[in-house]
Design a protein around this motif. Structure first.
Motif, PDB file in Angstrom:
ATOM      1  N   GLY A  64      -1.882 -12.957  -1.283  1.00 27.49           N
ATOM      2  CA  GLY A  64      -0.973 -12.237  -0.422  1.00 27.49           C
ATOM      3  C   GLY A  64      -0.074 -11.300  -1.201  1.00 27.49           C
ATOM      4  O   GLY A  64       0.388 -11.637  -2.299  1.00 27.49           O
ATOM      5  N   ILE A  97      -4.278 -10.681   2.037  1.00 26.63           N
ATOM      6  CA  ILE A  97      -3.417 -10.347   3.166  1.00 26.63           C
ATOM      7  C   ILE A  97      -2.271  -9.483   2.655  1.00 26.63           C
ATOM      8  O   ILE A  97      -1.888  -9.571   1.477  1.00 26.63           O
ATOM      9  CB  ILE A  97      -2.865 -11.596   3.883  1.00 26.63           C
ATOM     10  N   SER A 131       1.689  -7.747   3.782  1.00 23.18           N
ATOM     11  CA  SER A 131       2.822  -7.666   4.707  1.00 23.18           C
ATOM     12  C   SER A 131       3.599  -6.391   4.411  1.00 23.18           C
ATOM     13  O   SER A 131       3.793  -6.024   3.249  1.00 23.18           O
ATOM     14  CB  SER A 131       3.731  -8.894   4.567  1.00 23.18           C
ATOM     15  N   LEU A 181      -4.818  -3.719   0.930  1.00 26.55           N
ATOM     16  CA  LEU A 181      -5.951  -4.631   1.088  1.00 26.55           C
ATOM     17  C   LEU A 181      -7.171  -4.111   0.339  1.00 26.55           C
ATOM     18  O   LEU A 181      -7.913  -4.880  -0.276  1.00 26.55           O
ATOM     19  CB  LEU A 181      -6.282  -4.818   2.571  1.00 26.55           C
ATOM     20  N   SER A 239     -11.080 -11.432   9.361  1.00 23.50           N
ATOM     21  CA  SER A 239     -10.421 -11.993  10.534  1.00 23.50           C
ATOM     22  C   SER A 239     -10.808 -11.159  11.743  1.00 23.50           C
ATOM     23  O   SER A 239     -11.762 -10.371  11.695  1.00 23.50           O
ATOM     24  CB  SER A 239      -8.903 -12.019  10.336  1.00 23.50           C
ATOM     25  N   ASN A 289      -6.241  -8.013   7.840  1.00 24.04           N
ATOM     26  CA  ASN A 289      -5.403  -9.152   7.432  1.00 24.04           C
ATOM     27  C   ASN A 289      -4.000  -8.680   7.056  1.00 24.04           C
ATOM     28  O   ASN A 289      -3.655  -8.593   5.878  1.00 24.04           O
ATOM     29  CB  ASN A 289      -6.035  -9.883   6.235  1.00 24.04           C
ATOM     30  N   SER A 326      -4.087 -12.863  13.625  1.00 32.18           N
ATOM     31  CA  SER A 326      -5.055 -12.502  12.585  1.00 32.18           C
ATOM     32  C   SER A 326      -5.009 -13.500  11.429  1.00 32.18           C
ATOM     33  O   SER A 326      -6.041 -13.855  10.859  1.00 32.18           O
ATOM     34  CB  SER A 326      -4.785 -11.085  12.071  1.00 32.18           C
ATOM     35  N   MET A 327      -3.807 -13.955  11.090  1.00 30.03           N
ATOM     36  CA  MET A 327      -3.688 -14.951  10.027  1.00 30.03           C
ATOM     37  C   MET A 327      -4.363 -16.262  10.425  1.00 30.03           C
ATOM     38  O   MET A 327      -5.071 -16.887   9.623  1.00 30.03           O
ATOM     39  CB  MET A 327      -2.208 -15.213   9.707  1.00 30.03           C
ATOM     40  N   LEU A 352      -8.063 -15.857  10.356  1.00 31.56           N
ATOM     41  CA  LEU A 352      -8.496 -15.845   8.958  1.00 31.56           C
ATOM     42  C   LEU A 352      -8.616 -17.266   8.428  1.00 31.56           C
ATOM     43  O   LEU A 352      -9.584 -17.614   7.745  1.00 31.56           O
ATOM     44  CB  LEU A 352      -7.495 -15.044   8.117  1.00 31.56           C
TER      45      LEU A 352
END
Length: 208
Positions: A83, A118, A120, A130, A147, A151, A170-171, A174
């Motif tokens: 992440g 992933i 954010s 990504l 996903s 993601n 989506s998380m 996944l």
């Protein structure tokens, strides 16, 4: 089966952690063991291309940060989720330095194990981030887990991320896809399906 989730943010319980935790909640439901590893805010060296790791056993020559700890954890993991927050439409420099070194020093530890990235962000830059992280997986022959959408989650604070219903969905999807693929691989191994053997690397250089 175990999934190692790497939080590439400086913030221990920030937006990226919130997204990873949503994935982890589904892994837990699916009876998949997991660990969220925080890179933290301490300095992480860049790879300097010294190639001294070539004579080591899946290790970097430098021991003054968390890189070799990550490699040891990766040896015991069956899948990975990395992440990152978005900085200037790019992953954090922290996670890039870490991945440069762990994949260069110990690519075989990751090979053929499922992985996902992933991202954010407050608003934009997620798809570019990504794309950068996914390239580590494809060069290590890792199945890339997808996903129901990209993601990513959006929000400037963890509370805002928790309002991103589509992102959190989506998380969760996944997490389900990761669990499903891990279980499929496990059954395949039980049926005698072995990991494919790659050809020896050619180092072609057209510059003379």
């Amino acid at each position: 089966m175990k999934v190692l989730l790497i939080n590439g943010s400086n913030h221990e319980k920030g937006c990226t952690y919130t997204a990873l935790s949503e994935v982890a909640s589904v892994l837990n439901e699916q009876k998949i063991e997991f660990e969220i590893f925080q890179l933290g805010s301490k300095p992480i060296r860049d790879c300097i291309g010294c190639r001294k790791c070539a004579v080591l056993d899946n290790a970097c020559v430098f021991n003054d940060d968390s890189i070799n700890e990550i490699i040891r954890k990766a040896e015991k993991a069956d899948g990975f989720i990395f992440g990152t927050p978005v900085y200037y439409s790019h992953p954090s420099g922290r996670i890039l330095s870490a991945l440069d070194r762990v994949f260069y020093a110990a690519k075989g530890v990751f090979s053929h194990k499922p992985a996902a990235a992933i991202a954010s962000a407050r608003r934009a830059g997620t798809t570019a981030s990504l794309d950068v992280l996914n390239k580590y997986f494809t060069i290590a022959e890792m199945p890339v887990v997808s996903s129901s959408y990209w993601n990513m989650v959006h929000g400037n604070t963890p509370d805002e991320v928790k309002q991103d219903e589509e992102g959190l969905q989506s998380m969760r999807n996944l997490g389900r896809n990761m669990a499903w693929l891990l279980k499929c691989i496990s059954v395949g191994k039980e049926q005698g399906i072995s990991i494919p053997e790659s050809e020896s690397n050619y180092r072609t250089n057209f510059i003379r």
